[in-house]
Design an enzyme around this catalytic site. Sequence first.
Site, short mmCIF file in Angstrom:
data_model
loop_
_atom_site.label_atom_id
_atom_site.label_comp_id
_atom_site.label_asym_id
_atom_site.label_seq_id
_atom_site.Cartn_x
_atom_site.Cartn_y
_atom_site.Cartn_z
N HIS A 176 0.81 -1.22 0.00
CA HIS A 176 0.00 0.00 0.00
C HIS A 176 0.85 1.27 0.00
CE1 HIS A 176 0.22 0.14 4.55
NE2 HIS A 176 0.12 1.42 4.32
N ASP A 197 0.03 -7.46 1.58
CA ASP A 197 0.55 -6.10 1.68
C ASP A 197 2.08 -6.10 1.77
OD1 ASP A 197 0.54 -3.38 1.79
OD2 ASP A 197 -0.35 -3.22 3.80
N GLN A 215 0.58 5.99 11.43
CA GLN A 215 0.72 6.47 10.05
C GLN A 215 2.15 6.91 9.77
OE1 GLN A 215 -2.32 6.22 11.25
NE2 GLN A 215 -2.86 5.07 9.41
N GLY A 216 2.70 6.42 8.68
CA GLY A 216 4.08 6.74 8.33
C GLY A 216 5.05 5.63 8.71
N ASP A 217 4.61 4.71 9.55
CA ASP A 217 5.43 3.54 9.88
C ASP A 217 5.18 2.41 8.89
OD1 ASP A 217 6.62 4.60 12.23
OD2 ASP A 217 4.80 4.14 13.36
N SER A 218 4.12 2.54 8.12
CA SER A 218 3.76 1.50 7.16
C SER A 218 4.94 1.06 6.32
CB SER A 218 2.69 2.02 6.20
OG SER A 218 1.44 1.77 6.72
#
Length: 261
Positions: free
Chosen positions: A71, A116, A205-208
């Site tokens: 993603h 993912d 959010q942003g660690d994905s």
Amino acid sequence: MRRWRILLATLAAAVTAATMGALAAPGAAQADANVVGGTRAAQGEFPFMVRLSMGCGGALYSPNLVLTAAHCVSGTGTNTSITATLGVVDLNSTSKITRKSNYVYRAPGYNGNGKDWALIRLSSPVTTLATLPIATTTAYDSGTFTIAGWGAATEGGGQQRYLLKATVPFVSDATCNSSSMYNGEIIASNEICAGYASGGTDTCQGDSGGPMFRRDASNAWVQVGIVSWGDGCARPNRPGVYTQVSYFASAIASAAASLGG
Ligand code: ARG
């Protein structure tokens, strides 16, 4: 339900990437230094950690390949738009290593639900940093995991300048899919949950795309997860949801081989 969460997360990542100039000030991150609920990693502690310019994390899989989340990327093919930053906990450090991407491989059949994972090929290898081997069996898919990233330190918060780390316990698929948690939304075969029932510590959010990892029988780091999604961040009864790397290990290895890495 699941889909809009991922969409929101992707939007958030895009927005945060656009505002990366406004990184949290060095002092500001300290007071409640978190991934969410974490502390600062030491320089060199996790040499395989990668920051990606679209606002995601990743792990150095081989000298020229970064394993991240599907993603975080737009598809498979030539892609020279991503910058990877490596070798530093401080993204503003003058000793950072940077590389442009030259190709992205996104998990075949990825449609926003499971699968993912993706590989990003770097324009030239990074040979000075340790890579992070992936789990090839389910042997390490339990216990206590380490998470790390430059993502938000609070739900809705800004991206971080310094790498943050925390540990989170494994949550079984049965518990994670129970009505008090994700009520059947977890794809048990290829997702793995981790977090405290009480919340407080989580990726955000942003660690994905970043790794979730632990020590193996020889005390070496092994990657068991890829930061994928969650309902908010660090909320009670809402563990983080990670791609179960062991399930995809052979697909990742063959993709890596096909990319020359
Ligand atoms: N999808 C998010 C990203 O793009 C990561 C979300 C992780 N959330 C969580 N609660 N563990 O950065």
